[in-house]
Design an enzyme around this catalytic site. Structure first.
Site, PDB file in Angstrom:
ATOM      1  N   ARG A   7       0.834  -1.212   0.000  1.00 34.68           N
ATOM      2  CA  ARG A   7       0.000   0.000   0.000  1.00 34.68           C
ATOM      3  C   ARG A   7       0.867   1.260   0.000  1.00 34.68           C
ATOM      4  O   ARG A   7       0.611   2.215  -0.736  1.00 34.68           O
ATOM      5  CB  ARG A   7      -0.923  -0.006   1.230  1.00 34.68           C
ATOM      6  CG  ARG A   7      -1.963  -1.111   1.179  1.00 34.68           C
ATOM      7  CD  ARG A   7      -2.877  -1.020   2.377  1.00 34.68           C
ATOM      8  NE  ARG A   7      -2.251  -1.433   3.622  1.00 34.68           N
ATOM      9  CZ  ARG A   7      -2.460  -0.876   4.806  1.00 34.68           C
ATOM     10  NH1 ARG A   7      -3.250   0.170   4.907  1.00 34.68           N
ATOM     11  NH2 ARG A   7      -1.877  -1.339   5.877  1.00 34.68           N
ATOM     12  N   SER A  34      -5.799   4.404   4.252  1.00 35.39           N
ATOM     13  CA  SER A  34      -5.500   2.972   4.175  1.00 35.39           C
ATOM     14  C   SER A  34      -4.845   2.607   2.841  1.00 35.39           C
ATOM     15  O   SER A  34      -3.845   1.906   2.801  1.00 35.39           O
ATOM     16  CB  SER A  34      -6.782   2.151   4.356  1.00 35.39           C
ATOM     17  OG  SER A  34      -6.510   0.779   4.155  1.00 35.39           O
ATOM     18  N   GLU A  55     -18.229   4.861  -4.331  1.00 35.03           N
ATOM     19  CA  GLU A  55     -17.291   4.236  -5.264  1.00 35.03           C
ATOM     20  C   GLU A  55     -17.781   4.305  -6.707  1.00 35.03           C
ATOM     21  O   GLU A  55     -16.996   4.489  -7.635  1.00 35.03           O
ATOM     22  CB  GLU A  55     -17.036   2.779  -4.862  1.00 35.03           C
ATOM     23  CG  GLU A  55     -16.344   2.610  -3.510  1.00 35.03           C
ATOM     24  CD  GLU A  55     -17.268   2.795  -2.318  1.00 35.03           C
ATOM     25  OE1 GLU A  55     -18.509   2.860  -2.505  1.00 35.03           O
ATOM     26  OE2 GLU A  55     -16.763   2.896  -1.182  1.00 35.03           O
ATOM     27  N   PHE A  80     -14.630  -3.561  -2.804  1.00 37.99           N
ATOM     28  CA  PHE A  80     -15.501  -2.462  -3.248  1.00 37.99           C
ATOM     29  C   PHE A  80     -15.107  -1.985  -4.652  1.00 37.99           C
ATOM     30  O   PHE A  80     -15.968  -1.664  -5.467  1.00 37.99           O
ATOM     31  CB  PHE A  80     -15.445  -1.295  -2.261  1.00 37.99           C
ATOM     32  CG  PHE A  80     -15.734  -1.693  -0.838  1.00 37.99           C
ATOM     33  CD1 PHE A  80     -16.831  -2.493  -0.542  1.00 37.99           C
ATOM     34  CD2 PHE A  80     -14.913  -1.292   0.195  1.00 37.99           C
ATOM     35  CE1 PHE A  80     -17.100  -2.874   0.770  1.00 37.99           C
ATOM     36  CE2 PHE A  80     -15.175  -1.662   1.508  1.00 37.99           C
ATOM     37  CZ  PHE A  80     -16.264  -2.457   1.801  1.00 37.99           C
ATOM     38  N   ASP A 114     -12.049  -7.741   9.441  1.00 36.72           N
ATOM     39  CA  ASP A 114     -13.323  -7.169   8.990  1.00 36.72           C
ATOM     40  C   ASP A 114     -14.302  -8.195   8.419  1.00 36.72           C
ATOM     41  O   ASP A 114     -15.476  -7.877   8.212  1.00 36.72           O
ATOM     42  CB  ASP A 114     -13.073  -6.056   7.971  1.00 36.72           C
ATOM     43  CG  ASP A 114     -12.692  -4.748   8.666  1.00 36.72           C
ATOM     44  OD1 ASP A 114     -13.161  -4.537   9.796  1.00 36.72           O
ATOM     45  OD2 ASP A 114     -11.932  -3.955   8.080  1.00 36.72           O
ATOM     46  N   ARG A 164      -3.012  -6.012   2.231  1.00 35.39           N
ATOM     47  CA  ARG A 164      -2.995  -5.036   3.323  1.00 35.39           C
ATOM     48  C   ARG A 164      -1.713  -5.129   4.156  1.00 35.39           C
ATOM     49  O   ARG A 164      -1.161  -4.120   4.576  1.00 35.39           O
ATOM     50  CB  ARG A 164      -4.205  -5.321   4.225  1.00 35.39           C
ATOM     51  CG  ARG A 164      -4.421  -4.327   5.332  1.00 35.39           C
ATOM     52  CD  ARG A 164      -5.681  -4.721   6.111  1.00 35.39           C
ATOM     53  NE  ARG A 164      -6.031  -3.743   7.121  1.00 35.39           N
ATOM     54  CZ  ARG A 164      -6.784  -2.677   6.896  1.00 35.39           C
ATOM     55  NH1 ARG A 164      -7.244  -2.440   5.688  1.00 35.39           N
ATOM     56  NH2 ARG A 164      -7.073  -1.829   7.869  1.00 35.39           N
TER      57      ARG A 164
END
Lengths: 309, 279
Positions: A7, A34, A55, A80, A114, A164
């Site tokens: 990231r 993030s 989005e 997403f 999550d 991530r």
């Protein structure tokens, strides 16, 4: 082994691209801290658009910017980016072959806490099915930098899939979109992986070596266009092929590899998520083990194939 | 162009072209929504839209996004009437390999700015184009986006409505072709997207309501929009679906239809009469 964030690599590279090319613009849907697109906001606030938690609108707006000559980078969580905005990507971006570059961040199971709503087990399948779309799956932070640069250079839409968590750096440059690359030599079997599963593949090869098996590790840094010729060449050099991915076995690396091998006699097997959603876990390691995404699973599948051959 | 009469004439030529594109041999086309937007499209291509027919990529041009892409045949007709491409292309529309697709395609048709047809997405694309014009310092250019009132049910419209106000896009003009019908019937009976004035006002847009077949009113609304600073403008144009063709007016069944030979002849006769009277 040094670890670094894909990231951060994404954020740092779009900043570098922003310095080199005034056409580069960045859009974000409230996940910039993030996805690390926030780095671009700091450097080039005029070319950064916070689109709110919307989005679909973000992707169509990016299409409008790209149709006006911009190179528009958009980011969100992979689930997403690929799911919430699928129709927008398909209709305006891909049919129009526009320079919209979509970074699917926190892909696979890597957003372990999550749960299923935030874990993408099908994003590669969704994005690969869209004509005109390129799908990049960089192995580590260094390759993410090269993939983001490659995406900017490609004329048309690109989906970039990154995890991530921090991952070890195995690649040594030379990323070529559409080509497999070798991370470890070997002659008995080949393990093909991308992104999150590269580390497990490398560990599996090391374990296999202790058992007297020479396993080559191949990085599939591009899922589309998939290097079918590279797979066929590989199948002529080893006795077994095992794929490893943090994605459904439907429409991902296992499926693409099996398709490439449809006229080959070299046996293959896969380590992937079966036709199931993810779930929450206190640790990524536990979650990966639950879904069988481990070096042990790769070792077992490889040895089973070699026993048969 | 042009004086008001020329624009009215162009609108009826667009309608005639639309009828001829549909023909009477079983091909279908979106007659109702094309006819309701004819004066709006004519006022844009005939007067307000800055473009060069022979240079579709001219970087000083205004942009038109036809978000209700199913009615693209009205845009195609207007483009052919003002010389963007040969009129012969109109008669090949939707044929295999045709330059003119069933819905707008930016790669296949020079002068089409964006693919639309999956409803509710055009305004977002227009927002992106308006942002790009601001980034490039092209403050004299405008983006126009024609939407339908049925399309107002799409949630993405309201995402874009918020974005346009957030970014203070006074170079963006939305036009709602409020013909009061969705594909399956009257909007107020099927799925009521009204009251549109309050909704757009509430979202922070400058709202102008007009008779969408009154060319003077359309041009005045464009003038008013041009003077508004700091917020985008939406023109709510009250129209009649199927306008100008007696049997099709206010009929949901002519949303997407084929025409019989008799209907075709009747429609052409009615439109030719208007066109001759104006010529």
């Amino acid at each position: 082994m040094e670890r670094y964030s894909q990231r951060l690599a994404y954020g740092e590279t779009i900043v570098a691209l922003g310095a080199e090319n005034p056409k580069v613009v960045v859009l974000e849907a409230d996940l910039g801290k993030s996805t690390m697109s926030a780095l671009f906001q700091k450097a080039y606030p005029d070319r950064y658009f916070e689109m709110g938690i919307a989005e679909a609108n973000m992707i169509s707006t990016a299409a409008g910017l790209a149709a006006s000559g911009k190179i528009a980078f958009c980011s969100s969580f992979a689930v997403f980016a690929s799911g919430r905005a699928f129709d927008q990507i398909r209709q305006a971006v891909a049919i129009g072959s526009l320079n919209v570059k979509i970074c699917g961040s926190s892909c696979g199971l890597s957003d372990f806490g999550d749960g299923s709503t935030h874990q993408s087990v099908e994003d590669i399948a969704i994005m690969s099915a869209i004509p005109n779309m390129t799908v990049l799956t960089p192995a580590d932070a260094d390759e993410t930098r090269l993939a983001v640069r490659a995406a900017a250079a490609i004329d048309g839409p690109v989906y970039i899939r990154i995890v991530r968590n921090d991952v070890p750096t195995y690649t040594k440059g030379g990323f070529v979109p559409g080509k497999l690359s070798e991370l470890r030599p070997g002659s008995d079997a080949a393990i093909i992986a991308h992104g999150a599963m590269i580390e497990a593949a490398m560990n599996a090869a090391a374990i296999l070596e202790t058992k007297g098996i020479s396993a080559r590790v191949i990085n599939a840094g591009t899922m589309k266009p998939f290097d079918t010729e590279g797979i066929i060449e590989l199948s002529e050099q080893v006795k077994a092929i095992v794929t490893a991915e943090d994605h459904s076995r439907i429409g991902g690396l296992a499926a693409q590899t099996a398709f490439a091998l449809r006229q080959s006699c070299t046996p293959m097997d896969y380590v992937a998520i079966e036709d199931k959603f993810g779930q929450s876990s206190h640790s990524l390691k536990d979650l990966m083990e639950h879904y069988g995404l481990t070096d042990t699973a790769i070792v077992n599948k490889t040895m089973a194939l070699l026993r048969k051959s | 162009m042009q004086n008001v009469n020329d624009i009215r004439l162009l609108a009826n030529k667009i309608r005639r072209d639309v009828v001829e594109m549909i023909g009477f041999k079983g091909q279908t086309g979106h007659l109702g929504g094309s006819c309701s937007s004819a004066e709006i499209v004519a006022a844009l291509y005939g007067s307000r839209l800055r473009f060069k027919p022979d240079d579709p990529q001219w970087d000083g041009r205004d942009k038109l996004i036809y978000s209700k892409g199913h009615a693209a045949i009205a845009q195609y007709a207007a483009m052919a009437e003002v010389g963007c491409f040969p009129r012969e292309e109109l008669w090949k529309a939707k044929e295999l390999g045709a330059m003119l697709q069933g819905h707008p395609d930016r790669l296949k048709t020079p002068g089409i700015e964006a693919g639309t047809g999956s409803l509710g997405q055009g305004l977002s694309i227009a927002v992106g184009m308006a942002l790009a014009m601001n980034l490039d310092g092209h403050h004299d250019r405008k983006v126009y986006c024609i939407m339908g009132d049925g399309e107002m049910a799409e949630g993405q419209i309201w995402e874009a409505a918020m974005a346009a106000v957030n970014f203070k896009l006074d170079n963006l003009v939305g036009i709602i072709d409020r013909n009061a019908l969705q594909a399956t019937g009257f909007i107020e009976e099927r799925f009521n997207t009204n009251p549109l004035e309050k909704k757009w006002n509430g979202f922070g847009w400058h709202v102008i309501e007009i008779d969408g077949h009154d060319v003077d009113a359309i041009l005045a609304a464009f003038d008013e929009a041009a003077a508004v600073k700091g917020v985008p403008t939406v023109i709510i144009a009250n129209t009649v679906k199927g306008k100008g063709i007696s049997f099709a007016e206010n009929q949901a069944s002519f949303h997407n239809c084929a025409l019989t030979k008799e209907q075709y002849d009747t429609a052409l006769a009615e439109l030719n009469e208007k066109i001759e009277a104006m010529s």
